[in-house]
Design a protein around this motif. Structure first.
Motif, PDB file in Angstrom:
ATOM      1  N   MET A   1       0.823  -1.218   0.000  1.00 26.09           N
ATOM      2  CA  MET A   1       0.000   0.000   0.000  1.00 26.09           C
ATOM      3  C   MET A   1       0.853   1.263   0.000  1.00 26.09           C
ATOM      4  O   MET A   1       0.499   2.244  -0.658  1.00 26.09           O
ATOM      5  CB  MET A   1      -0.939  -0.018   1.211  1.00 26.09           C
ATOM      6  CG  MET A   1      -2.145   0.847   1.022  1.00 26.09           C
ATOM      7  SD  MET A   1      -3.137   0.324  -0.405  1.00 26.09           S
ATOM      8  CE  MET A   1      -3.528   1.889  -1.113  1.00 26.09           C
TER       9      MET A   1
ATOM     10  N   ASN B   1      11.876   2.341   4.861  1.00 25.40           N
ATOM     11  CA  ASN B   1      11.283   1.010   4.992  1.00 25.40           C
ATOM     12  C   ASN B   1      12.241   0.133   5.778  1.00 25.40           C
ATOM     13  O   ASN B   1      13.461   0.339   5.735  1.00 25.40           O
ATOM     14  CB  ASN B   1      11.058   0.410   3.596  1.00 25.40           C
ATOM     15  CG  ASN B   1      10.182  -0.827   3.650  1.00 25.40           C
ATOM     16  OD1 ASN B   1       9.009  -0.741   3.968  1.00 25.40           O
ATOM     17  ND2 ASN B   1      10.760  -1.981   3.396  1.00 25.40           N
TER      18      ASN B   1
ATOM     19  N   ILE C   1       2.351   0.795   7.573  1.00 24.63           N
ATOM     20  CA  ILE C   1       2.881  -0.410   8.205  1.00 24.63           C
ATOM     21  C   ILE C   1       1.724  -1.202   8.805  1.00 24.63           C
ATOM     22  O   ILE C   1       0.618  -0.680   8.904  1.00 24.63           O
ATOM     23  CB  ILE C   1       3.913  -0.040   9.301  1.00 24.63           C
ATOM     24  CG1 ILE C   1       3.308   1.022  10.236  1.00 24.63           C
ATOM     25  CG2 ILE C   1       5.206   0.468   8.667  1.00 24.63           C
ATOM     26  CD1 ILE C   1       4.208   1.462  11.369  1.00 24.63           C
TER      27      ILE C   1
HETATM   28  N1  LIG Z   1      -3.005  -3.671   0.839  1.00 24.56           N
HETATM   29  C1  LIG Z   1      -4.134  -2.961   0.825  1.00 24.56           C
HETATM   30  O1  LIG Z   1      -4.941  -3.000  -0.132  1.00 24.56           O
HETATM   31  C2  LIG Z   1      -4.454  -2.058   1.973  1.00 24.56           C
HETATM   32  C3  LIG Z   1      -3.653  -2.027   3.120  1.00 24.56           C
HETATM   33  N2  LIG Z   1      -3.957  -1.190   4.156  1.00 24.56           N
HETATM   34  C4  LIG Z   1      -3.128  -1.177   5.353  1.00 24.56           C
HETATM   35  O2  LIG Z   1      -1.810  -0.806   4.993  1.00 24.56           O
HETATM   36  C5  LIG Z   1      -0.880  -1.363   5.915  1.00 24.56           C
HETATM   37  C6  LIG Z   1       0.279  -1.962   5.143  1.00 24.56           C
HETATM   38  O3  LIG Z   1      -0.249  -2.992   4.327  1.00 24.56           O
HETATM   39  P1  LIG Z   1       0.567  -3.547   3.094  1.00 24.56           P
HETATM   40  O4  LIG Z   1       1.277  -2.430   2.425  1.00 24.56           O
HETATM   41  O5  LIG Z   1      -0.406  -4.364   2.330  1.00 24.56           O
HETATM   42  O6  LIG Z   1       1.628  -4.465   3.872  1.00 24.56           O
HETATM   43  P2  LIG Z   1       3.117  -4.812   3.438  1.00 24.56           P
HETATM   44  O7  LIG Z   1       3.554  -5.935   4.319  1.00 24.56           O
HETATM   45  O8  LIG Z   1       3.186  -5.004   1.953  1.00 24.56           O
HETATM   46  O9  LIG Z   1       3.947  -3.502   3.801  1.00 24.56           O
HETATM   47  C7  LIG Z   1       4.354  -3.148   5.082  1.00 24.56           C
HETATM   48  C8  LIG Z   1       5.728  -2.531   4.954  1.00 24.56           C
HETATM   49  O10 LIG Z   1       6.114  -1.987   6.198  1.00 24.56           O
HETATM   50  C9  LIG Z   1       7.519  -2.178   6.365  1.00 24.56           C
HETATM   51  N3  LIG Z   1       7.857  -2.091   7.788  1.00 24.56           N
HETATM   52  C10 LIG Z   1       7.560  -2.949   8.788  1.00 24.56           C
HETATM   53  N4  LIG Z   1       8.073  -2.517   9.952  1.00 24.56           N
HETATM   54  C11 LIG Z   1       8.704  -1.345   9.692  1.00 24.56           C
HETATM   55  C12 LIG Z   1       9.432  -0.422  10.490  1.00 24.56           C
HETATM   56  N5  LIG Z   1       9.607  -0.628  11.797  1.00 24.56           N
HETATM   57  N6  LIG Z   1       9.942   0.664   9.877  1.00 24.56           N
HETATM   58  C13 LIG Z   1       9.775   0.879   8.550  1.00 24.56           C
HETATM   59  N7  LIG Z   1       9.105   0.026   7.739  1.00 24.56           N
HETATM   60  C14 LIG Z   1       8.568  -1.063   8.307  1.00 24.56           C
HETATM   61  C15 LIG Z   1       7.742  -3.570   5.784  1.00 24.56           C
HETATM   62  O11 LIG Z   1       9.111  -3.773   5.459  1.00 24.56           O
HETATM   63  C16 LIG Z   1       6.818  -3.544   4.560  1.00 24.56           C
HETATM   64  O12 LIG Z   1       7.501  -3.082   3.419  1.00 24.56           O
HETATM   65  C17 LIG Z   1      -1.625  -2.413   6.737  1.00 24.56           C
HETATM   66  O13 LIG Z   1      -1.771  -1.944   8.031  1.00 24.56           O
HETATM   67  C18 LIG Z   1      -2.969  -2.554   6.018  1.00 24.56           C
HETATM   68  O14 LIG Z   1      -4.015  -2.772   6.910  1.00 24.56           O
HETATM   69  C19 LIG Z   1      -5.016  -0.327   4.083  1.00 24.56           C
HETATM   70  C20 LIG Z   1      -5.822  -0.305   2.993  1.00 24.56           C
HETATM   71  C21 LIG Z   1      -5.626  -1.195   1.860  1.00 24.56           C
END
Ligand SMILES: NC(=O)C1=CN([C@@H]2O[C@H](COP(=O)(O)OP(=O)(O)OC[C@H]3O[C@@H](n4cnc5c(N)ncnc54)[C@H](O)[C@@H]3O)[C@@H](O)[C@H]2O)C=CC1
Ligand SMILES: O=C(O)[C@@H]1CCC=N1
Length: 275
Positions: free
Chosen positions: A11, A34, A70
Motif C-alpha cells: 500500500m 522502509n 505499516i
Molecule cells: N493492501 C491494501 O490494499 C491495503 C492495506 N492497508 C493497510 O496498509 C498497511 C500496510 O499494508 P501492506 O502495504 O499491504 O503491507 P506490506 O507488508 O506489503 O507492507 C508493510 C511494509 O512496512 C515495512 N515495515 C515494517 N516494519 C517497519 C518499520 N519498523 N519501519 C519501517 N518500515 C517497516 C515492511 O518492510 C513492509 O515493506 C496495513 O496496516 C494494512 O491494513 C489499508 C488499505 C488497503
C-alpha cells in the motif's frame, strides 16, 4: 508541502506511485523509509529526486504529512522510534483500521488522522476514508483531502464505521476479484472457453458495471432490472443466485469484524505498556 511515507510495501508503494503519477506531488517533495531499506531505495530510483532513508527518524524530518504504511502491530515500535523527533504541527496518518485515533493521540504529540486507502487508488479511483483527531484544524483537513483528491474521492467517516467502510472500499476489490475469478473458473470448466478471453470479457464487464453505478447514475437494483428481460435467462439465474448466496455477505461481515476485534485487542495490548 513535504510528505513522508514510513513503510513502502504494497500500500505504501501504491500511494507513493499514485501521488507522483497523478501530479499531486513531485518526487522531490517525498521522503520514504522502509525496514528493508533496499525496497525504499528501489522506489526512489523509479522516481528521480525522491529521498530514501534507512532511518525512519531521518525520513520524517521537515515533513508536513507522515503516512505510516505499516501493519497494525508495527505501530508501537515505529511510534516509539519517532516520537521524540515529531513536531506538534506535523500530521501523522495511519492507514490501517485497528489502530485507533485514541492510540495515536495518546502516544503522539502532534496532529493525527486515519486515512484508509484502497488498491483502486492505483487507477486514481475509489475512495480514501478520512478520520480526524479533534487536534486537526478544518484547513488542515482540507489540505490533506486536497492531496488525496488527486488519487481518490476523499470521504469523511465516523470512526465507529471504520471496519464496514474498509470492507466495502478497501477489502471490496479483493472480494470482487475473487467472485470474478470464480465466475471465470466456472466458465472455463463448464464450456472450455479460453481462460484469458474469459478474464478479459469479465474484467471489461466489471469496469463497465462500475461506471454505470457511478457516473452512469444507475442503482444496483435498476441495473439488474434493465438486464433482466421478464421471464428471461438473467432473471432465472438471479433467482438462483439470491437463494445460493443467502446470508453469505452477513457471514463475510461477521468474519471481518471478528478479525478486526482480534487485531484491535492485540494493538491495544501493544500500546498498553508501563511508561
Ligand atoms: N493492501 C491494501 O490494499 C491495503 C492495506 N492497508 C493497510 O496498509 C498497511 C500496510 O499494508 P501492506 O502495504 O499491504 O503491507 P506490506 O507488508 O506489503 O507492507 C508493510 C511494509 O512496512 C515495512 N515495515 C515494517 N516494519 C517497519 C518499520 N519498523 N519501519 C519501517 N518500515 C517497516 C515492511 O518492510 C513492509 O515493506 C496495513 O496496516 C494494512 O491494513 C489499508 C488499505 C488497503
Ligand atoms: O486495515 C485494513 O483493514 C485494511 C483494509 C484492507 C486491508 N487493510
Amino acid at each position: 508541502m513535504k510528505v513522508s511515507f514510513i513503510g513502502t510495501g504494497s500500500m505504501g508503494s501504491i500511494l507513493i506511485d499514485s501521488f507522483v503519477r497523478s501530479g499531486a506531488l513531485e518526487p522531490s517533495q517525498i521522503a520514504i523509509s522502509n525496514r528493508t531499506f533496499a525496497k525504499a531505495e528501489q522506489i526512489a530510483v523509479r522516481h528521480p529526486g525522491m529521498r530514501a532513508y534507512p532511518d525512519n527518524v531521518d525520513a520524517i524530518s521537515g515533513s508536513n504529512l507522515i503516512f505510516l504504511c505499516i501493519k497494525p502491530l508495527e505501530f508501537k515500535n515505529v511510534i516509539d522510534e519517532i516520537r521524540a523527533s515529531v513536531q506538534p504541527e506535523q500530521m501523522i496518518i495511519s492507514i490501517t483500521s485497528p489502530v485507533l485515533l485514541a492510540h495515536l493521540e495518546e502516544w503522539l504529540p502532534c496532529k493525527v488522522a486515519k486515512v484508509i486507502p484502497s488498491i483502486t487508488n492505483l487507477s486514481l479511483s475509489g475512495a480514501s476514508l478520512c478520520m480526524y483527531s479533534a487536534r486537526v484544524l478544518m484547513e488542515e483537513r482540507q489540505m490533506l483531502e486536497g492531496l488525496l483528491s488527486h488519487i481518490s474521492e476523499p470521504i469523511r467517516i465516523d470512526e465507529k464505521y471504520t471496519r464496514i467502510v474498509s470492507d466495502l472500499s478497501s477489502c471490496g476489490p479483493a472480494f470482487m476479484a475473487f467472485l470474478l475469478q470464480q465466475f471465470v473458473d466456472a466458465a472455463v470448466e463448464e464450456t472450455g472457453i479460453d481462460r484469458d478471453e474469459a478474464v478479459r470479457l469479465a474484467s471489461n464487464m466489471l469496469l463497465g458495471t462500475g461506471q454505470l453505478l457511478t457516473e452512469g447514475g444507475m442503482t444496483p437494483e435498476m441495473l439488474q432490472e434493465r438486464v433482466s428481460v421478464p421471464g428471461g435467462i438473467t432473471a432465472k439465474a438471479l433467482t438462483m443466485l439470491g437463494n445460493e448466496l443467502d446470508g453469505v455477505f452477513q457471514r463475510l461481515i461477521k468474519t471481518t469484524h471478528a478479525k478486526f476485534r482480534e487485531d484491535l485487542e492485540k494493538v491495544d495490548q501493544s500500546f498498553t505498556v508501563i511508561r
